[in-house]
Design an enzyme around this catalytic site. Structure first.
Site, mmCIF file in Angstrom:
data_model
loop_
_atom_site.group_PDB
_atom_site.id
_atom_site.type_symbol
_atom_site.label_atom_id
_atom_site.label_comp_id
_atom_site.label_asym_id
_atom_site.label_seq_id
_atom_site.Cartn_x
_atom_site.Cartn_y
_atom_site.Cartn_z
ATOM 1 N N ASP A 70 -1.679 12.138 -6.516
ATOM 2 C CA ASP A 70 -1.100 10.961 -7.173
ATOM 3 C C ASP A 70 -1.285 11.198 -8.673
ATOM 4 O OD1 ASP A 70 -0.168 8.413 -7.820
ATOM 5 O OD2 ASP A 70 -1.921 7.346 -7.038
ATOM 6 N N GLN A 96 1.178 1.698 1.286
ATOM 7 C CA GLN A 96 1.385 3.125 1.027
ATOM 8 C C GLN A 96 0.654 3.958 2.087
ATOM 9 O OE1 GLN A 96 3.154 4.514 -1.819
ATOM 10 N NE2 GLN A 96 3.060 6.242 -0.431
ATOM 11 N N ARG A 106 2.008 -7.705 -6.081
ATOM 12 C CA ARG A 106 1.498 -6.549 -6.836
ATOM 13 C C ARG A 106 0.890 -7.083 -8.117
ATOM 14 N NH1 ARG A 106 4.265 -0.733 -8.055
ATOM 15 N NH2 ARG A 106 3.735 -0.589 -5.843
ATOM 16 N N HIS A 150 -3.861 0.113 -1.960
ATOM 17 C CA HIS A 150 -2.412 0.149 -1.739
ATOM 18 C C HIS A 150 -2.185 0.396 -0.239
ATOM 19 C CE1 HIS A 150 1.721 0.353 -2.609
ATOM 20 N NE2 HIS A 150 1.803 1.476 -3.287
ATOM 21 N N ARG A 183 8.316 4.176 3.671
ATOM 22 C CA ARG A 183 7.763 2.922 3.157
ATOM 23 C C ARG A 183 8.510 1.747 3.795
ATOM 24 N NH1 ARG A 183 5.154 2.481 -1.619
ATOM 25 N NH2 ARG A 183 4.800 0.383 -0.821
ATOM 26 N N CYS A 192 2.689 9.808 -3.418
ATOM 27 C CA CYS A 192 3.197 8.444 -3.205
ATOM 28 C C CYS A 192 4.379 8.138 -4.116
ATOM 29 C CB CYS A 192 2.083 7.438 -3.404
ATOM 30 S SG CYS A 192 1.260 7.575 -5.004
HETATM 31 N N1 CP Z 1 4.600 4.378 -4.294
HETATM 32 C C1 CP Z 1 4.895 3.164 -4.825
HETATM 33 O O1 CP Z 1 4.250 2.148 -4.525
HETATM 34 O O2 CP Z 1 5.969 3.170 -5.659
HETATM 35 P P1 CP Z 1 6.429 1.953 -6.599
HETATM 36 O O3 CP Z 1 5.363 1.806 -7.638
HETATM 37 O O4 CP Z 1 7.751 2.385 -7.150
HETATM 38 O O5 CP Z 1 6.531 0.709 -5.751
HETATM 39 N N1 NVA Z 2 -2.116 5.078 -8.394
HETATM 40 C C1 NVA Z 2 -0.791 4.697 -8.819
HETATM 41 C C2 NVA Z 2 0.066 4.453 -7.624
HETATM 42 C C3 NVA Z 2 1.478 4.036 -7.934
HETATM 43 C C4 NVA Z 2 2.292 3.792 -6.710
HETATM 44 C C5 NVA Z 2 -0.879 3.456 -9.696
HETATM 45 O O1 NVA Z 2 -1.643 2.549 -9.376
HETATM 46 O O2 NVA Z 2 -0.196 3.421 -10.723
#
Ligand code: CP
Ligand code: NVA
Length: 305
Positions: free
Chosen positions: A221, A131, A101, A128, A289, A261
């Site tokens: 989101d 997700q 990440r 993502h 997930r 999400c």
């Molecule tokens: N939805 C998601 O990716 O959550 P986190 O940021 O907690 O991993």
């Molecule tokens: N769009 C959000 C998703 C988090 C899971 C972000 O990137 O922060």
């Protein structure tokens, strides 16, 4: 050796196969069975941003599959102590898969180029994919065959939206997005989505009511993603008419579900009433997930063909 950097890495048949593996592993999990498909395999997790779901669901899933997971902290010095190329060459000698990440999608692409083990995108500013896989799997559980159903995205055209768009194209779902003009996909994103999912039926509007009307799923989101914290106040104003509340949801079909999400900013993009209400499937979605990622791991690492 296969990667999951974006959903462009999987074709429609592969997505369907991973869903079947997921279904099988989830059914076994519910009976208390943990099928040891990846004994002795090692996963590293490398995170530049916060995470609850992605981090814990990957670690738990890998352990349930009989493998091991290690979370790499700041002491490994990613991006600071040595080149990304050297980091990738070396880390690949120790582990079978890396879940990453990072802030910038380009960092992930650069790392993946130099890894000889599998690399999985655990979220970048661009995509993502894990997700989207879990979300489409959740919808499949709810409606059965995905093809022909409409997915309504209300809110920012962000990393999650981009992955869902490609995913919808792969599984034959229509997508309708309601987004204020200045936050809609730019030309580069639209071209990328079109290239990866040429059959996608995508409608873009500024009207949330129009978007939810024929949808089986109403999804949102956060309005400001990680890394956009300084735009939060402006975005709150820009997206003020795009909140998913009981009134907006009343324009959707009776059986439509609400998805997010997570993490959510309650009171901004969604009200408590909706996220805690009978149409919300956010907990099932979060649970999936782990199941979907177990399917992805088993498939990527060759334990299930
Ligand atoms: N939805 C998601 O990716 O959550 P986190 O940021 O907690 O991993
Ligand atoms: N769009 C959000 C998703 C988090 C899971 C972000 O990137 O922060």
């Amino acid at each position: 050796m296969r990667n999951l950097i974006t959903l462009a890495d999987f074709d429609a048949v592969e997505v369907d196969r991973i869903f079947s593996i997921t279904e099988d592993l989830k059914a076994k999990y519910r009976k208390g069975l943990r099928e040891s498909l990846l004994p002795g395999r090692v996963m590293a997790l490398l995170f530049e941003k916060q995470s609850l779901r992605t981090r814990v669901s990957f670690e738990a899933g890998m352990i349930q599959l009989g493998g091991n997971a290690m979370f790499l902290g700041p002491e490994v010095g990613f991006g600071r102590r040595e080149s990304i190329a050297d980091f990738g060459h070396v880390l690949s000698q120790y582990v079978d898969v890396i879940v990453v990440r990072v802030n910038r999608h380009e960092t992930l692409q650069e790392l993946a180029k130099h890894c000889t083990c599998s690399v999985i995108n655990g979220l970048t500013d661009y995509a993502h994919p894990c997700q989207a896989m879990a979300d489409l799997y959740t919808i499949r559980e709810l409606v059965g065959r995905l093809e022909g159903h409409t997915f309504a995205w209300i809110g920012d055209a962000n990393n999650v939206a981009r992955s869902i768009a490609v995913g919808c194209g792969k599984v034959g779902m229509k997508m309708i997005m309601a987004t204020p003009e200045k936050h809609q996909f730019d030309d580069e994103s639209l071209e990328w989505i079109k290239r990866q999912a040429p059959d996608l039926d995508l409608t873009i509007t500024t009207d949330p009511v129009e978007a939810v009307r024929d949808a089986v799923v109403v999804y949102t989101d956060v309005w400001a993603s990680m890394g956009q914290e300084n735009e939060r106040e402006v975005r709150r104003r820009d997206f003020a008419d795009y909140q998913i509340n009981a009134k907006l949801l009343s324009h959707a079909q009776k059986g439509a579900v609400f998805m997010h999400c997570l993490p959510a900013r309650r009171g901004e993009e969604v009200t408590d009433e909706v996220i805690d209400g009978p149409q919300s499937v956010v907990v099932q979605q979060a649970a999936n997930r782990m199941h979907a990622q177990k399917g992805i791991l088993a498939w990527l690492l060759g334990a299930k063909g």
